[in-house]
Design an enzyme around this catalytic site. Structure first.
Site, PDB file in Angstrom:
ATOM      1  N   CYS A 191      -2.465  -4.892   2.478  1.00  0.00           N
ATOM      2  CA  CYS A 191      -2.317  -5.256   3.887  1.00  0.00           C
ATOM      3  C   CYS A 191      -3.217  -6.468   4.112  1.00  0.00           C
ATOM      4  CB  CYS A 191      -2.748  -4.081   4.768  1.00  0.00           C
ATOM      5  SG  CYS A 191      -2.927  -4.495   6.512  1.00  0.00           S
TER       6      CYS A 191
ATOM      7  N   CYS B  91       2.154 -10.861   6.248  1.00  0.00           N
ATOM      8  CA  CYS B  91       2.084  -9.439   6.585  1.00  0.00           C
ATOM      9  C   CYS B  91       2.925  -8.668   5.569  1.00  0.00           C
ATOM     10  CB  CYS B  91       2.647  -9.249   7.995  1.00  0.00           C
ATOM     11  SG  CYS B  91       2.784  -7.542   8.535  1.00  0.00           S
TER      12      CYS B  91
END
Ligand code: DGL
Length: 273
Positions: free
Chosen positions: A195, A84
């Protein structure tokens, strides 16, 4: 907070690699890792209940990262991958300072590779607000040539659409068009996917930006970095015996099941964490 909890003293090669993300996006990283390191078992935490991380404060993201790390360590993970960008850019330095004996591997937007590739000197980046406003991202930008212009776009709403399974939907396409078309007007020739949820949108993104824009994500680079870290710490598993992959999600597991095919050695379960 839980950093005084169980930390395994002696790690074995066969112990699993731990990964976590705010949800299902990090499975794009898991796929790269699984391809490069087929002998490694893994445990993946999809913290979908708390997604999106990108709208949370830095302290919130640190607290959630501690919670996830503690759970992975309690299950015997030998290294932790922050699958992440938002958790990496906000929490990895805290985690490294706090859990000194555990190797952490993070993922950051691939701005540097894009800077080496761009010819038009215009790079687009799509990432969460949490990543774009982080100190680590700001430092990365400082090291990029002043001749290059970085066009930032907060991908607000995209993580929520992906988490709810609306990956191929009209809504997602419309939001992507709204975010990407202004960048095309700025003559970008590289688009950084900042992302780990966004690689699942690559078919729609390609339809919008066309063949002249190169999409750059960090998945393979993270897998290679993980391999280097495992070798350095003498933790790489040499044997393909009893390899198991366990996924835990603290929300609906249906979308996770669509993205990662459950099989005898790949288990997907709901877990409240
Ligand atoms: N996959 C996360 C990332 O790479 C998504 C963050 C979020 O939940 O907002 O940034």
């Amino acid at each position: 907070m839980g950093f005084f909890t169980f930390v395994p003293l002696a790690m074995k090669h066969s112990n699993p690699i731990g990964l976590f993300d705010s949800g299902i996006g990090g499975t794009s990283i898991w796929k790269e890792i699984n391809m490069l390191l087929p002998n490694e078992s893994t445990i993946y935490l999809a913290d979908s209940k708390n997604a999106p991380y990108g709208k949370r404060s830095k302290q919130d993201i640190i607290n959630l990262s501690i919670k996830n790390t503690d759970l992975l360590l309690s299950k015997g993970c030998k290294v932790i991958v922050l699958a992440c960008n938002t958790a990496t850019t906000n929490a990895i330095s805290y985690l490294r300072k706090t859990y000194k004996d555990i190797p952490f591997i993070g993922i950051e937007p691939a701005i540097k590779p894009a800077a080496l590739k761009t010819i038009t000197q215009n790079i687009g980046i799509l990432a969460t607000q949490g990543t774009l406003s982080s100190e680590l991202f700001y430092k990365t930008l400082e090291n990029i040539s002043k001749d290059i212009t970085i066009h930032e776009q907060n991908g607000d709403g995209l993580v929520e659409l992906i988490e709810s399974g609306l990956i191929d939907s009209k809504e997602t396409f419309a939001l992507l068009s709204k975010y990407l078309k202004p960048m095309l007007k700025k003559n970008i020739d590289c688009l950084v996917l900042g992302c780990t949820h966004y690689p699942y949108l690559i078919p729609q993104i390609k339809t919008i930006v066309g063949d002249d824009v190169t999409l750059i994500d960090s998945g393979l680079a993270v897998a290679k970095q993980l391999e280097r870290v495992l070798i350095t710490h003498n933790l790489k598993n040499q044997h393909n015996i009893n390899v198991q992959h366990q996924f835990y999600c603290n929300s609906d597991i249906a979308v996770l099941k669509r993205l990662v095919n459950p099989q005898s050695h790949i288990q997907i379960d709901a877990l409240d964490f």
